[in-house]
Design a protein around this motif. Structure first.
Motif, short mmCIF file in Angstrom:
data_model
loop_
_atom_site.label_atom_id
_atom_site.label_comp_id
_atom_site.label_asym_id
_atom_site.label_seq_id
_atom_site.Cartn_x
_atom_site.Cartn_y
_atom_site.Cartn_z
N LYS A 122 0.69 -1.23 -0.01
CA LYS A 122 0.13 0.05 0.18
C LYS A 122 0.95 1.25 -0.15
O LYS A 122 0.53 2.00 -0.64
N GLU A 134 -5.87 1.48 -2.14
CA GLU A 134 -6.68 0.92 -3.10
C GLU A 134 -7.37 1.76 -3.78
O GLU A 134 -7.76 2.00 -4.95
N ASP A 190 -5.72 -7.01 -12.28
CA ASP A 190 -6.41 -8.11 -11.60
C ASP A 190 -8.02 -7.78 -11.21
O ASP A 190 -8.62 -8.72 -11.58
N TYR A 223 2.07 -0.55 -9.49
CA TYR A 223 1.32 -1.50 -8.68
C TYR A 223 -0.34 -1.09 -8.90
O TYR A 223 -0.95 -1.79 -8.84
N ARG A 240 1.21 -9.96 -5.27
CA ARG A 240 0.43 -10.00 -6.47
C ARG A 240 1.21 -9.21 -7.60
O ARG A 240 0.75 -9.54 -8.98
N THR A 280 -12.90 -3.48 -3.83
CA THR A 280 -11.36 -3.47 -3.30
C THR A 280 -11.92 -3.16 -1.32
O THR A 280 -12.78 -2.72 -1.17
N GLN A 288 -7.41 4.09 -7.60
CA GLN A 288 -8.65 3.89 -8.56
C GLN A 288 -9.43 5.23 -8.91
O GLN A 288 -9.42 5.46 -10.03
N TYR A 337 -10.69 -7.04 -2.18
CA TYR A 337 -9.33 -7.07 -2.61
C TYR A 337 -8.37 -6.24 -2.06
O TYR A 337 -8.91 -4.96 -1.79
N ARG A 338 -7.44 -6.77 -1.48
CA ARG A 338 -6.29 -6.03 -0.85
C ARG A 338 -5.01 -6.21 -1.67
O ARG A 338 -4.66 -7.45 -2.08
N MET A 339 -4.29 -5.20 -1.70
CA MET A 339 -2.99 -5.15 -2.67
C MET A 339 -1.97 -5.78 -1.66
O MET A 339 -1.82 -5.64 -0.48
N LEU A 368 -3.25 -3.80 -9.75
CA LEU A 368 -4.52 -3.65 -9.11
C LEU A 368 -5.64 -3.43 -10.06
O LEU A 368 -6.69 -4.34 -9.91
#
Length: 623
Positions: A55, A378, A415, A408, A431, A373, A382, A425-427, A412
């Protein structure tokens, strides 16, 4: 009241909405931010912190792209930590503990200081859609506001339902009403929706805690910061967090309320975050563990309110209180408010394009928890991407999409769009298959030029990045070209139990040894002089050290990424019908028809699409 047509209308002013509004407005789009309560802009609904594993990399990417999250985090920070410093730099992750009230206040002031941005407080109850495209929004009071694009960032507010034990009531957050009307309208338009849940722990009075019984968790001795700009400074003083543990006694007290737990009695049917489970879920799933960590986090510089990280729960308030009083240091705890769980509507993100525009309605974008998410970072990333792409669409310019080896944020979004998600959904760093390239220290190298080209990054920011890049690379070249004799190198090597040299060798090669640090290299003749003459700062020295020590890994990942790009170059025709490709598996045909990937590379990442399916597809496309 609203006679003009906005370029971008952003619905919701959480982390996603705030970044969306800022990016669209800063790109020159006439933007309106509509929210149910202007006093709660960028509210930290859960823990008072930004960053952490993976994060933190996202926050630095947002900053490099010209977003505000890093700047606001720096100016409202009360503690800074660089996590995972014992591991390689690909894993280093910055995190700040924030002053909750300052964070929201600084966000609002930054937004108010942003040109092209208007505000309005009211609930958006529906969309205005004409000919398959969004043309505005409808409010609960019946106002119609016209817009060329709309970004929905509703967080946990869509038909939000709060649970505390056997009680439940509508709400998008503690003390705030839920948002109604949008879900039903989107379903009528053909969207598929689902329900998710998240939770939060009790907030308590720090004056009632005994910190002497807990382990202190101070910040870094030499704190850094998020933003690459010089507008913010590292902390000169910090507040400590503390750590304590649950116990078998605490677990037994919590179990007494399990029959009234909405998680276990069927009241909550939706899926919660796997990697941030409630305390009752932890006790149930990890029955072999007799204790769990609790992090005691102050909510700000001046307030006595404390966040009990690790004790997220929806158990009855009396059970929460009784159990927490059995935790070491919490024997006399007083509650500000109990923990609760919240259920809310989301829309599976496979219904979106990589720009975060919906496939069903042109000009309509989704960002944040509406996409399934969890997490401020996150959501903010977005929002930034949706704001950028909404502005670009209105300006009739090419969309902005980040690849998996570029950020990243690219991982995100890809995915979500390619694989979807059936749980929040968590980064994580795991991933990202190119995490050696996607480090927190080089987000400016990767993204500042792109941001400048978009009109977000200033020329000052670009020049600062160019100087850092140029000077660190020139230092790498110097180390490549400069030799040192055994006379000067061997005393340093022997002090580090490293094999001595028998003849002169390049400093780069010596520096590549795992146990040799920048401080060791600075003992070699001429190195300090080069650093001084070229005015290299700590950031440049760190960048040089990483480029030297991880050169092999970095080059390997670059080569792998280049191979992937060849598949990215093979475009799939729009609305391609996979139904007739009988030699492809039924599951692959079904998934490909539903997701409609843009490239062969994206198709290869869809769950249920095998390498043989891709080979068949390439044959059908004449490749």
């Amino acid at each position: 009241m609203f006679s003009e047509i906005y370029d971008v209308i952003v619905v919701g002013a959480g982390h996603a909405g705030s970044e969306a509004a800022a990016s669209a407005a800063n790109m020159g789009s006439k933007t309106l931010l509509v929210t149910m309560n202007l006093q709660n802009i960028a509210q930290m609904s859960c823990n008072p912190a930004m960053g952490g594993i993976a994060k933190g990399q996202i926050v630095r990417e947002i900053d490099a792209l010209g977003g505000y999250s890093g700047l606001v985090s720096d100016t409202s920070a009360i503690q800074f930590k660089m996590l995972n410093k014992s591991k390689g730099p690909a894993m280093w992750s910055p995190r700040v503990q924030s002053d909750r009230m300052m964070f929201a206040d600084h966000w609002r002031l930054r937004l108010e200081g942003t040109p092209n941005l208007d505000f309005y407080q009211e609930m958006v109850a529906g969309l205005i859609v004409e000919g398959g495209a969004v043309v505005g929004v409808k409010t609960a009071l019946g106002l119609k506001i016209k817009g060329k694009s709309v970004i929905l960032t509703n967080g946990t507010f869509l038909n939000g339902l709060i649970h505390i034990g056997d009680k439940n009531f509508g709400g998008g957050r503690s003390g705030e009403r839920a948002s109604t009307g949008i879900t039903e309208e989107l379903i009528q338009l053909g969207f598929e929706s689902g329900r998710m849940k998240t939770g939060t722990p009790p907030r308590v009075d720090g004056r009632s805690l005994d910190y002497s019984k807990m382990a202190e968790q101070p910040g870094d001795v030499k704190p850094s910061k998020f933003s690459y700009l010089d507008d913010t400074k590292p902390l000169t003083k910090q507040r400590s967090c503390y750590m304590t543990y649950t116990s078998p006694e605490v677990h037994e007290l919590l179990k007494e309320g399990f029959d009234r737990s909405p998680m276990f009695n069927g009241r909550i049917q939706s899926v919660g975050p796997r990697y941030c489970p409630s305390i009752e879920d932890k006790i149930n799933r990890f029955a072999d563990k007799d204790r769990h960590q609790l992090f005691v986090e102050p909510e700000g510089w001046k307030t006595c309110e404390v966040y009990v990280n690790g004790f997220s729960t929806s158990l009855p308030e009396d059970v929460q209180f009784k159990a927490l009083r059995s935790v070491v240091g919490f024997e006399k705890v007083k509650f500000f408010r109990p923990g609760y769980a919240i259920e809310y509507d989301y829309f599976p993100p496979t219904q979106l394009k990589h720009t975060l525009e919906t496939k069903l309605v042109e000009g309509l974008y989704f960002a944040g928890q509406i996409n399934g998410t969890t997490g401020y970072e996150e959501a903010a990333s977005q929002g930034l991407m949706a704001g950028i792409n909404a502005a670009l669409k209105v300006q009739e310019k090419e969309p902005f999409i980040l690849k998996r080896d570029e950020a990243y944020i690219g991982v995100l979004v890809d995915d979500l769009i390619t694989k979807g998600t059936e749980e929040p959904y968590r980064m994580f760093t795991s991933r990202a298959e190119y995490r050696t390239l996607l480090r927190q220290d080089n987000a400016d190298f990767r993204l500042t030029q792109k941001s400048f080209d978009l009109g977000l990054a200033s020329e000052k920011r670009l020049r600062k990045m160019d100087e850092k890049k140029e000077k660190s690379l020139s230092f790498v070249d110097y180390l490549h070209d400069t030799s040192v004799t055994p006379e000067f190198s061997n005393p340093v090597l022997e002090a580090k139990d490293s094999a001595p040299m028998k003849q002169s060798d390049k400093i780069f090669k010596i520096f590549s040894r795992p146990n040799i640090t920048m401080e060791d290299v600075m003992e070699f003749p001429g190195v300090n002089q080069f650093i001084s003459e070229n005015e290299l700062n700590e950031e440049m020295l760190e960048q040089t050290e990483i480029q030297v020590k991880y050169a092999g890994y970095i080059n390997k990942e670059k080569n792998n990424a280049d191979k992937l790009h060849r598949l990215e170059d093979i475009k799939i025709p729009q609305n391609y019908d996979y139904s007739n490709i009988k030699s492809m598996s039924f599951e692959a045909r079904e998934k490909l028809n539903k997701i409609q990937p843009v490239t062969i590379s994206q198709a290869s990442r869809i769950s249920g699409v095998s390498p043989s399916d891709i080979s068949v597809l390439l044959v059908y496309m004449g490749r």
